[in-house]
Design a protein around this motif. Structure first.
Motif, mmCIF file in Angstrom:
data_model
loop_
_atom_site.group_PDB
_atom_site.id
_atom_site.type_symbol
_atom_site.label_atom_id
_atom_site.label_comp_id
_atom_site.label_asym_id
_atom_site.label_seq_id
_atom_site.Cartn_x
_atom_site.Cartn_y
_atom_site.Cartn_z
ATOM 1 N N ALA A 172 0.841 -1.197 0.000
ATOM 2 C CA ALA A 172 0.000 0.000 0.000
ATOM 3 C C ALA A 172 0.878 1.251 0.000
ATOM 4 O O ALA A 172 1.834 1.358 0.768
ATOM 5 C CB ALA A 172 -0.917 -0.001 1.217
ATOM 6 N N ASN A 194 -0.910 7.115 -0.126
ATOM 7 C CA ASN A 194 -2.312 7.520 -0.224
ATOM 8 C C ASN A 194 -3.229 6.501 0.444
ATOM 9 O O ASN A 194 -4.160 6.875 1.171
ATOM 10 C CB ASN A 194 -2.716 7.696 -1.687
ATOM 11 C CG ASN A 194 -2.063 8.907 -2.331
ATOM 12 O OD1 ASN A 194 -1.660 9.841 -1.641
ATOM 13 N ND2 ASN A 194 -1.954 8.899 -3.652
ATOM 14 N N GLN A 195 -2.956 5.210 0.215
ATOM 15 C CA GLN A 195 -3.756 4.173 0.846
ATOM 16 C C GLN A 195 -3.554 4.154 2.353
ATOM 17 O O GLN A 195 -4.499 3.967 3.128
ATOM 18 C CB GLN A 195 -3.418 2.790 0.255
ATOM 19 C CG GLN A 195 -3.885 2.568 -1.173
ATOM 20 C CD GLN A 195 -2.931 3.179 -2.189
ATOM 21 O OE1 GLN A 195 -1.872 3.712 -1.828
ATOM 22 N NE2 GLN A 195 -3.295 3.114 -3.464
ATOM 23 N N GLN A 196 -2.303 4.365 2.778
ATOM 24 C CA GLN A 196 -2.018 4.411 4.205
ATOM 25 C C GLN A 196 -2.717 5.603 4.861
ATOM 26 O O GLN A 196 -3.263 5.487 5.964
ATOM 27 C CB GLN A 196 -0.510 4.500 4.431
ATOM 28 C CG GLN A 196 0.237 3.237 4.048
ATOM 29 C CD GLN A 196 1.726 3.368 4.273
ATOM 30 O OE1 GLN A 196 2.242 4.472 4.491
ATOM 31 N NE2 GLN A 196 2.434 2.253 4.225
ATOM 32 N N LEU A 215 -5.456 7.059 3.799
ATOM 33 C CA LEU A 215 -6.889 6.781 3.827
ATOM 34 C C LEU A 215 -7.237 5.855 4.987
ATOM 35 O O LEU A 215 -8.211 6.097 5.719
ATOM 36 C CB LEU A 215 -7.329 6.153 2.503
ATOM 37 C CG LEU A 215 -8.815 5.768 2.400
ATOM 38 C CD1 LEU A 215 -9.690 7.001 2.586
ATOM 39 C CD2 LEU A 215 -9.098 5.097 1.055
ATOM 40 N N LEU A 216 -6.433 4.808 5.184
ATOM 41 C CA LEU A 216 -6.678 3.889 6.291
ATOM 42 C C LEU A 216 -6.525 4.606 7.626
ATOM 43 O O LEU A 216 -7.311 4.387 8.559
ATOM 44 C CB LEU A 216 -5.699 2.715 6.210
ATOM 45 C CG LEU A 216 -5.834 1.633 7.294
ATOM 46 C CD1 LEU A 216 -7.243 1.065 7.311
ATOM 47 C CD2 LEU A 216 -4.812 0.524 7.067
#
Length: 208
Positions: free
Chosen positions: A146, A149-151, A153-154
């Motif tokens: 990830a 950006n994914q981190q 978002l999480l």
């Protein structure tokens, strides 16, 4: 409907971590009972904001560094322990709550709520268990591929979860029925919370 096992696992871990009783829960209960609903909600907002600290170092890749540099986690541990003990002592020394007083000005109420928010923020930001949770989640459980950006978002989902859960705790504790029942044991309950926070801080400081 097919549920991604990885997503289900991460969601369950996040939910359990958020609702597990700990320093964040203790400070929310204390402030909600002592200063009322708005103070409890301000505390919840501060806790959610405190999560941003953990999001920041995770996205920047410092989570792995923290997992290797034990002294950084130790520093956070002792700072967090000291802060919890201080909150516990202030709870024991505090007078009867005055959140219903007619003499409170808008300015003093705003200052009080800002103080509650800062307490929530520091309680979460200095919680080494939250730091370890983020390190473990992003290095062992969440998708290792990830990107930032994914981190991010999480991390925002985790912050939102904190906000919703502790806001719900504050709302439930400040309903008319709860206030009526708790007012009878207000002083004793405040002392119990103070002792519990001192106990949490002491246990944290002495933990291996």
């Amino acid at each position: 409907m097919i549920i991604d096992p990885q997503l289900a696992l991460v969601t369950a871990i996040i939910a359990l971590a958020i609702i597990s009783p700990g320093p964040d829960f203790a400070v929310t209960v204390r402030n909600s009972l002592a200063q009322g609903r708005r103070a409890g909600l301000a505390t919840a907002a501060g806790i959610a904001a405190g999560v941003s600290v953990h999001i920041g170092y995770t996205v920047m890749g410092l989570g792995y560094l923290m997992s290797q540099a034990i002294w950084m986690l130790e520093l956070i541990r002792y700072l967090g322990a000291g802060y919890l003990i201080w909150l516990g002592i202030t709870a024991l020394l505090s007078q009867r709550p005055a959140h219903g007083g007619a003499t409170s000005t808008d300015e003093s109420v705003s200052i009080a709520h800002w103080t509650m928010a800062k307490q929530g923020f520091l309680c979460n930001a200095l919680n080494p268990k939250t730091a370890l949770f983020f390190v473990a989640l992003f290095t062992q459980v969440a998708d290792a591929e990830a990107g930032p950006n994914q981190q991010l978002l999480l991390g925002l989902v985790i912050a939102l979860g904190h906000l919703l859960w502790f806001s719900a705790v504050a709302m439930l504790l400040t309903t008319a029925g709860a206030q009526k029942r708790l007012s009878r044991i207000e002083t004793g309950l405040n002392r119990i919370i103070g002792v519990a926070m001192i106990g949490l801080g002491t246990r944290l400081a002495l933990a291996d």
